[in-house]
Design a protein around this motif. Structure first.
Motif, PDB file in Angstrom:
ATOM      1  N   VAL A 161       2.459   1.196  -9.579  1.00 43.41           N
ATOM      2  CA  VAL A 161       3.729   1.348  -8.864  1.00 43.41           C
ATOM      3  C   VAL A 161       4.812   1.767  -9.849  1.00 43.41           C
ATOM      4  O   VAL A 161       4.750   1.449 -11.043  1.00 43.41           O
ATOM      5  CB  VAL A 161       4.140   0.035  -8.175  1.00 43.41           C
ATOM      6  N   ASP A 170       0.819  -1.213   0.000  1.00 38.76           N
ATOM      7  CA  ASP A 170       0.000   0.000   0.000  1.00 38.76           C
ATOM      8  C   ASP A 170       0.850   1.259   0.000  1.00 38.76           C
ATOM      9  O   ASP A 170       0.463   2.291  -0.563  1.00 38.76           O
ATOM     10  CB  ASP A 170      -0.934   0.013   1.211  1.00 38.76           C
ATOM     11  N   GLN A 171       2.020   1.200   0.654  1.00 39.50           N
ATOM     12  CA  GLN A 171       2.888   2.364   0.720  1.00 39.50           C
ATOM     13  C   GLN A 171       3.789   2.490  -0.511  1.00 39.50           C
ATOM     14  O   GLN A 171       4.548   3.438  -0.622  1.00 39.50           O
ATOM     15  CB  GLN A 171       3.747   2.304   1.991  1.00 39.50           C
ATOM     16  N   GLY A 172       3.701   1.523  -1.407  1.00 43.14           N
ATOM     17  CA  GLY A 172       4.469   1.614  -2.638  1.00 43.14           C
ATOM     18  C   GLY A 172       5.779   0.860  -2.576  1.00 43.14           C
ATOM     19  O   GLY A 172       6.373   0.692  -1.508  1.00 43.14           O
ATOM     20  N   ARG A 203      -2.012   7.612  -8.077  1.00 35.61           N
ATOM     21  CA  ARG A 203      -3.363   7.247  -7.650  1.00 35.61           C
ATOM     22  C   ARG A 203      -4.306   8.434  -7.748  1.00 35.61           C
ATOM     23  O   ARG A 203      -5.480   8.282  -8.109  1.00 35.61           O
ATOM     24  CB  ARG A 203      -3.324   6.713  -6.222  1.00 35.61           C
ATOM     25  N   ASP A 222       5.372   9.283  -5.337  1.00 41.27           N
ATOM     26  CA  ASP A 222       5.060   8.995  -6.732  1.00 41.27           C
ATOM     27  C   ASP A 222       3.786   8.163  -6.835  1.00 41.27           C
ATOM     28  O   ASP A 222       2.930   8.422  -7.695  1.00 41.27           O
ATOM     29  CB  ASP A 222       6.235   8.246  -7.366  1.00 41.27           C
ATOM     30  N   LEU A 223       3.643   7.171  -5.970  1.00 43.12           N
ATOM     31  CA  LEU A 223       2.455   6.330  -6.001  1.00 43.12           C
ATOM     32  C   LEU A 223       1.213   7.137  -5.650  1.00 43.12           C
ATOM     33  O   LEU A 223       0.150   6.975  -6.271  1.00 43.12           O
ATOM     34  CB  LEU A 223       2.608   5.154  -5.038  1.00 43.12           C
ATOM     35  N   VAL A 269       9.180   7.033  -3.621  1.00 46.62           N
ATOM     36  CA  VAL A 269       8.241   6.052  -4.185  1.00 46.62           C
ATOM     37  C   VAL A 269       6.839   6.283  -3.626  1.00 46.62           C
ATOM     38  O   VAL A 269       5.842   6.217  -4.363  1.00 46.62           O
ATOM     39  CB  VAL A 269       8.725   4.625  -3.896  1.00 46.62           C
ATOM     40  N   GLU A 270       6.745   6.539  -2.322  1.00 50.32           N
ATOM     41  CA  GLU A 270       5.438   6.792  -1.714  1.00 50.32           C
ATOM     42  C   GLU A 270       4.767   8.012  -2.342  1.00 50.32           C
ATOM     43  O   GLU A 270       3.559   7.998  -2.641  1.00 50.32           O
ATOM     44  CB  GLU A 270       5.606   6.987  -0.205  1.00 50.32           C
TER      45      GLU A 270
END
Length: 441
Positions: free
Chosen positions: A264, A240-242, A418, A413-414, A410-411
Motif C-alpha cells: 500500500v 483490497d481496494q487500497g 501488485r 497505485d496499488l 491510491v487504487e
C-alpha cells in the motif's frame, strides 16, 4: 442561590412564615439551597409516582377485586441514582396474585439505573477529578440526602470508572469494520509513563475520523503494530481496494505495514522528518534548512520536490552527514501525496500525523492524573476511553472534497504495485515482500 435574606447588618433572616408553612417538611432542605429543595421535592414526586404505578398494576387500595392479577407486598429499602450518588428510598413491592413471583415496577427500575452514575463518574474522571475529590464535586442536595448517600467513596468511584472504561474498551475493540471504507489509515504510538500503546485512526472516504483500535506493548515495536493491523483486518476492514497509510517514520510501524497490508502507498509524516533532520543541525543552520524543506514539500510536482530534497541532502552530506542521512532515509515516502497527484488542500491534512496526534493529546490530557500504570489493561482502558471521548469532538477533515480523487489514485497505485510483483517464476504462496519494491514515479 440562597433562600434566606439578610438584614442591613448582614445577619441572616429566617424564611417568611408563609413560605415555611407551604414547604412543611422541606423547610430544612430549603435552607441548603434551591437545588436541595428541588431534590427533596423530586424524591417526594418519585414516591408518588411509584405508588401510582402500584395502584395501576394492583388496583385501588382496600377495594375487593376478584380479577386482580397482583397484590401489594409492602415496602423495602432501595436506591436510586441522583447526581453522581446513590440515595436510599423506600420502594413498594408487588407480587403476582397467583404467587408466581414479584412484578417489576418500571418507575423504580428507571430511577435505580446505575448508568447515569457511571456516566457522571467517567466524565468527572476524564475531566481530571481524582477519586479522592469526587465527592467534593457533587452539588449540595441537602443534609438528609447527603448523610445517607452511597457510591461517592474513593473505592466506589474507582469501581464505577473501571466498569465504564472496560465497556468502552470492549466497544472499541469489537467494532465491526466491515462497512467502513477508508481513504487513509494513521498509526502512531503513545507513551504513558513507561507503558506504550499503538493506536489507529481511520479517515473514511466521507472525511470522517474514526478511532479503529489500539494494542498494548512495552515499546512501539513491530510485533505490537502487526497485531493491531491484523486485528483490524480480522474485524472486517476492507483494504483490497487500497488505502493510504500515514506514519511517523518509525521503522517498526513501516515493517508491520509491509507484512500485514502489503504494497500500500505510505506517506511519512513531514513534521517528524523535519524534526529529525533539524536535531542533527546547530541552531544557526536550522532556519535555512527548515525553509528549504518546507519549500520542497509545498511543491505539487513530485519530480521537482524530490530533486529539491535530494540537492539539499547532497549539500548537507559534507557539513552535516547525520542530517543528510536522516533526510535520505525514506525520502520518497515524504512525497507520496505529490506522487499520487493529491490536491494541495488535502495534502496539508494528510502529509503529517497531526490528526492522530490530536487524538493522542486528548488521551494524555484525560489521563494526566494517573501517577502509576498498574497493568496493561489499565493503560488500554484509559486510552480507549480517551479515544472515544475525542471522537465526540471530531470534525470532518479539511480537504474532504478531494478524497474521491485521492481514493482513485491510491487504487491505481496499488494495482500497479501488485502487477509489478507478479512474475511467472514467483511462488503463489510466498510473495515478494512489499518492502523491496521501488516507489512508483
Amino acid at each position: 442561590m440562597r433562600n434566606v435574606e439578610q438584614d442591613p447588618d448582614g445577619r441572616e433572616l429566617a424564611l417568611p412564615p408563609a413560605v415555611q408553612e407551604a414547604l412543611g417538611e422541606l423547610v430544612n432542605a430549603a435552607k441548603d439551597g434551591l437545588l436541595a429543595l428541588s431534590v427533596g421535592v423530586g424524591l417526594g414526586v418519585l414516591d408518588t409516582l411509584m405508588e401510582e404505578e402500584v395502584t395501576e398494576v394492583v388496583g385501588p387500595k382496600g377495594r375487593r377485586d376478584p380479577d386482580r392479577v397482583a397484590v401489594r407486598h409492602g415496602h423495602e429499602p432501595g436506591e436510586v441514582t441522583l447526581g453522581g450518588r446513590r440515595v436510599g428510598v423506600q420502594r413498594p413491592r408487588v407480587r403476582a396474585a397467583d404467587g408466581s413471583g414479584e412484578i417489576r415496577l418500571q418507575t423504580y427500575a428507571h430511577f435505580a439505573d446505575r448508568d447515569p452514575l457511571t456516566r457522571v463518574v467517567l466524565e468527572q474522571m476524564l475531566a481530571g477529578v481524582s477519586t479522592r475529590r469526587f465527592a467534593r464535586t457533587r452539588e449540595p442536595v441537602g443534609e438528609h440526602v447527603t448523610a445517607a448517600e452511597r457510591s461517592t467513596s474513593k473505592s466506589a468511584v474507582s469501581r464505577e470508572f473501571v466498569g465504564r472504561t472496560t465497556e468502552h474498551l470492549r466497544a472499541l475493540m469489537s467494532r465491526d469494520l466491515g462497512d467502513v471504507r477508508l481513504a487513509a489509515l494513521m498509526l502512531d504510538g503513545i507513551e504513558l509513563k513507561g507503558r506504550c500503546c499503538v493506536v489507529a485512526l481511520g479517515v473514511t472516504t466521507d472525511g470522517v475520523k474514526v478511532p479503529l483500535g489500539l494494542w498494548d506493548g512495552s515499546t512501539e515495536n513491530q510485533t505490537v503494530a502487526r497485531h493491531l493491523l491484523a486485528d483490524l483486518v480480522d474485524r472486517g476492514l476492507d483494504l483490497d481496494q487500497g488505502v493510504l497509510v500515514v506514519l511517523d517514520g518509525g521503522k517498526a510501524l513501516r515493517a508491520a505495514v509491509d507484512q500485514v497490508l502489503g504494497p500500500v502507498p505510505v506517506q511519512r509524516c513531514i513534521r517528524h522528518k523535519e524534526r529529525n533532520v533539524l536535531d542533527h543541525l546547530p541552531e544557526a543552520d536550522r532556519d535555512l534548512v527548515k525553509r528549504r524543506l518546507r519549500t520542497a514539500w509545498k511543491q505539487s510536482n513530485y519530480e521537482l520536490a524530490l530533486d529539491g530534497l535530494n540537492r539539499l541532502a547532497d549539500e548537507l552530506a559534507h557539513s552535516h552527514p547525520g542530517a543528510a542521512a536522516s533526510l535520505r532515509e525514506g525520502l520518497p515516502e515524504t512525497l507520496t501525496l505529490q506522487r499520487l497527484g493529491c490536491p494541495e488542500q488535502l495534502r496539508r491534512t494528510l502529509a503529517s500525523t497531526n490528526p492522530i496526534e490530536s487524538m493522542i493529546e486528548f488521551v494524555r490530557r484525560t489521563s494526566r492524573n494517573v501517577k502509576r500504570w498498574q497493568s496493561g489493561d489499565m493503560c488500554l482502558r484509559w486510552t480507549a476511553a480517551g479515544m472515544l471521548e475525542a471522537e465526540q469532538q471530531f470534525r470532518k477533515i479539511i480537504g474532504v472534497d478531494h478524497l474521491a480523487t485521492l481514493t482513485i489514485a491510491v487504487e491505481r497505485d496499488l494495482a500497479a504495485r501488485r502487477s509489478a510483483t507478479a512474475s511467472p517464476t514467483m511462488s503463489t504462496t510466498t510473495p515478494e515482500p512489499a518492502a523491496t519494491l521501488a516507489p512508483a514515479h
